[in-house]
Scaffold this active site. Sequence first.
Site, PDB file in Angstrom:
ATOM      1  N   CYS A  71       0.828  -1.217   0.000  1.00  0.00           N
ATOM      2  CA  CYS A  71       0.000   0.000   0.000  1.00  0.00           C
ATOM      3  C   CYS A  71       0.862   1.267   0.000  1.00  0.00           C
ATOM      4  CB  CYS A  71      -0.920  -0.011   1.217  1.00  0.00           C
ATOM      5  SG  CYS A  71      -2.067   1.384   1.214  1.00  0.00           S
ATOM      6  N   CYS A 100       0.309   4.712   6.931  1.00  0.00           N
ATOM      7  CA  CYS A 100      -0.350   4.564   8.248  1.00  0.00           C
ATOM      8  C   CYS A 100       0.610   3.857   9.217  1.00  0.00           C
ATOM      9  CB  CYS A 100      -1.628   3.762   8.104  1.00  0.00           C
ATOM     10  SG  CYS A 100      -2.691   4.394   6.787  1.00  0.00           S
ATOM     11  N   CYS A 146       0.252   0.056  10.354  1.00  0.00           N
ATOM     12  CA  CYS A 146      -0.181  -0.967   9.398  1.00  0.00           C
ATOM     13  C   CYS A 146       0.975  -1.769   8.796  1.00  0.00           C
ATOM     14  CB  CYS A 146      -0.988  -0.307   8.288  1.00  0.00           C
ATOM     15  SG  CYS A 146      -1.731  -1.515   7.167  1.00  0.00           S
ATOM     16  N   CYS A 149     -16.703  -9.161   5.145  1.00  0.00           N
ATOM     17  CA  CYS A 149     -16.022  -7.878   4.898  1.00  0.00           C
ATOM     18  C   CYS A 149     -14.736  -8.135   4.130  1.00  0.00           C
ATOM     19  CB  CYS A 149     -15.654  -7.212   6.227  1.00  0.00           C
ATOM     20  SG  CYS A 149     -17.033  -7.091   7.353  1.00  0.00           S
ATOM     21  N   CYS A 181     -19.502  -6.068   2.944  1.00  0.00           N
ATOM     22  CA  CYS A 181     -18.794  -4.856   3.354  1.00  0.00           C
ATOM     23  C   CYS A 181     -17.456  -4.836   2.620  1.00  0.00           C
ATOM     24  CB  CYS A 181     -18.564  -4.852   4.872  1.00  0.00           C
ATOM     25  SG  CYS A 181     -17.684  -3.375   5.444  1.00  0.00           S
ATOM     26  N   CYS A 188     -19.541   2.145   7.715  1.00  0.00           N
ATOM     27  CA  CYS A 188     -18.823   1.478   8.798  1.00  0.00           C
ATOM     28  C   CYS A 188     -17.584   2.331   9.057  1.00  0.00           C
ATOM     29  CB  CYS A 188     -18.436   0.065   8.374  1.00  0.00           C
ATOM     30  SG  CYS A 188     -17.381  -0.770   9.575  1.00  0.00           S
ATOM     31  N   ARG A 202     -18.394  -2.682  17.200  1.00  0.00           N
ATOM     32  CA  ARG A 202     -17.675  -3.950  16.963  1.00  0.00           C
ATOM     33  C   ARG A 202     -16.333  -3.992  17.668  1.00  0.00           C
ATOM     34  NH1 ARG A 202     -17.389  -4.037  11.592  1.00  0.00           N
ATOM     35  NH2 ARG A 202     -19.523  -4.747  11.720  1.00  0.00           N
TER      36      ARG A 202
HETATM   37  N1  SAM Z   1      -6.702   0.475   3.022  1.00  0.00           N
HETATM   38  C1  SAM Z   1      -7.993   0.666   3.517  1.00  0.00           C
HETATM   39  C2  SAM Z   1      -8.079   1.812   4.508  1.00  0.00           C
HETATM   40  O1  SAM Z   1      -7.091   2.133   5.100  1.00  0.00           O
HETATM   41  O2  SAM Z   1      -9.171   2.333   4.670  1.00  0.00           O
HETATM   42  C3  SAM Z   1      -8.599  -0.556   4.136  1.00  0.00           C
HETATM   43  C4  SAM Z   1      -7.781  -1.505   4.970  1.00  0.00           C
HETATM   44  S1  SAM Z   1      -7.176  -0.867   6.511  1.00  0.00           S
HETATM   45  C5  SAM Z   1      -6.069  -2.159   6.973  1.00  0.00           C
HETATM   46  C6  SAM Z   1      -8.559  -0.985   7.613  1.00  0.00           C
HETATM   47  C7  SAM Z   1      -8.393  -0.544   9.028  1.00  0.00           C
HETATM   48  O3  SAM Z   1      -7.760  -1.544   9.782  1.00  0.00           O
HETATM   49  C8  SAM Z   1      -7.607   0.695   9.303  1.00  0.00           C
HETATM   50  O4  SAM Z   1      -8.320   1.864   9.070  1.00  0.00           O
HETATM   51  C9  SAM Z   1      -7.295   0.538  10.787  1.00  0.00           C
HETATM   52  O5  SAM Z   1      -8.298   1.166  11.562  1.00  0.00           O
HETATM   53  C10 SAM Z   1      -7.320  -0.962  10.992  1.00  0.00           C
HETATM   54  N2  SAM Z   1      -5.982  -1.486  11.317  1.00  0.00           N
HETATM   55  C11 SAM Z   1      -4.985  -1.711  10.446  1.00  0.00           C
HETATM   56  N3  SAM Z   1      -3.887  -2.155  11.075  1.00  0.00           N
HETATM   57  C12 SAM Z   1      -4.186  -2.214  12.389  1.00  0.00           C
HETATM   58  C13 SAM Z   1      -3.454  -2.581  13.546  1.00  0.00           C
HETATM   59  N4  SAM Z   1      -2.177  -2.963  13.498  1.00  0.00           N
HETATM   60  N5  SAM Z   1      -4.071  -2.535  14.743  1.00  0.00           N
HETATM   61  C14 SAM Z   1      -5.362  -2.143  14.813  1.00  0.00           C
HETATM   62  N6  SAM Z   1      -6.110  -1.770  13.750  1.00  0.00           N
HETATM   63  C15 SAM Z   1      -5.521  -1.796  12.553  1.00  0.00           C
HETATM   64 FE1  SF4 Z   2      -2.873   1.170   3.342  1.00  0.00          FE
HETATM   65 FE2  SF4 Z   2      -2.804  -0.033   5.701  1.00  0.00          FE
HETATM   66 FE3  SF4 Z   2      -3.192   2.590   5.565  1.00  0.00          FE
HETATM   67 FE4  SF4 Z   2      -5.152   0.921   4.706  1.00  0.00          FE
HETATM   68  S1  SF4 Z   2      -4.399   1.131   6.801  1.00  0.00           S
HETATM   69  S2  SF4 Z   2      -4.411   2.762   3.693  1.00  0.00           S
HETATM   70  S3  SF4 Z   2      -3.877  -0.761   3.892  1.00  0.00           S
HETATM   71  S4  SF4 Z   2      -1.322   1.498   4.937  1.00  0.00           S
END
Ligand code: SAM
Ligand code: SF4
Length: 337
Positions: free
Chosen positions: A72, A76, A79, A116, A147, A207, A279
């Site tokens: 990606c 973030c 992530c 989802c 979802c 959501c 959730r």
């Molecule tokens: N890329 C898309 C986005 O960011 O909207 C969808 C996938 S993203 C992985 C979905 C959500 O997973 C993120 O917004 C975050 O809230 C949650 N998430 C991701 N990594 C996480 C982690 N290590 N611990 C807790 N929540 C996490």
């Molecule tokens: Fe990309 Fe992870 Fe951020 Fe979603 S949460 S936008 S998968 S880096």
Amino acid sequence: MQTEPITMHRRGEPAAQMRDCHTARWSVTDVAALLDLPLPDLLFRAQEVHRQHFDPTEIQLSTLLSIKTGGCAENCGYCSQSAHHDGRVPAEPMLDEAAVRAAAVAAKEAGATRFCMGAAWRQVRDRDLPALGRLVETVVGLGMESCLTAGMLKPHQAQVLKDAGLDYYNHNLDTDPGYYGQVVTTRSYQDRLDTLATVREAGLKVCSGGILGMGESRAQRAGLIAELANLEPYPESVPINNLVAIPGTPMEDAPPLDPIEFVRVVAAARITMPKSRIRLSAGRRELGEGVQALCFLAGANSIFYGDKLLTTGNPDFDEDRQFFQRLGLRAEAAADS
Ligand code: SAM
Ligand code: SF4
Ligand code: DTB
């Protein structure tokens, strides 16, 4: 004629104590005041609200599948799928329809009512829309709620997904607007709000939730809940994630959040978003069973169900079924059963 400022009152509570802004339904101060309550009072209020709108013994089960993992472009800090971090998982191609169907069938057989699908994208591209539409049709064709979470969306893309039968789009605000820049810098809070508005305008259900334990303050946790609760209307589904501190991500050393604080935020979400599914999402294992049980008493009524989230682990189907049995909880029935 003299007019009074428009202030929405919650029954039996003087407006001045509850709100410091005339247009917002919940100010940050309101939510912070909830988080500051003695735990028995906070849980009592949350349970009152919960029982007005839901059977407190019924939990909605959503199963998650990563349909496009890794690589990606966003950064973030929590992530494992960001291409920016040392701890990134390898990028994989998008799953095909047969693989998604098999996972959805297994989830349905295990009792999940919502499926989802997550894609590690900054935004949806037009060329991916036909495949996404087919995956949505596959899930909906099985009689499950669908979802998708796949990053930013444009209005015509949201419409294509709606037309394919998509029920919910997940797009988390993640944290307080003032803390957002500590978590991600490749997009803005306003980008998130814009996509949520696009989702709503297309007639999709929203959501949206956040992550706790990223080093934010209690006031910032209140800020996240106020942002979500003041969306007009507030999200139908609110995932509350407990940060999974993944090695090789910027948040690998984040100190674990006090679990009682997690319970408090769940209760505040229940009180401020009375009709939403709240959730328990990532990091349930780390919370432990006792804290999860407290969360159900605080108004949580949905979980991610199945042994994998996107890249991290989760209790398996059997473990959760046994846990629910011990608590006297039952799964929400499927619409067609
Ligand atoms: N890329 C898309 C986005 O960011 O909207 C969808 C996938 S993203 C992985 C979905 C959500 O997973 C993120 O917004 C975050 O809230 C949650 N998430 C991701 N990594 C996480 C982690 N290590 N611990 C807790 N929540 C996490
Ligand atoms: Fe990309 Fe992870 Fe951020 Fe979603 S949460 S936008 S998968 S880096
Ligand atoms: C949400 O709020 N949490 C889910 C879902 N929406 C997409 C994702 C949790 C991901 C946890 C970390 C991982 O498994 O990579």
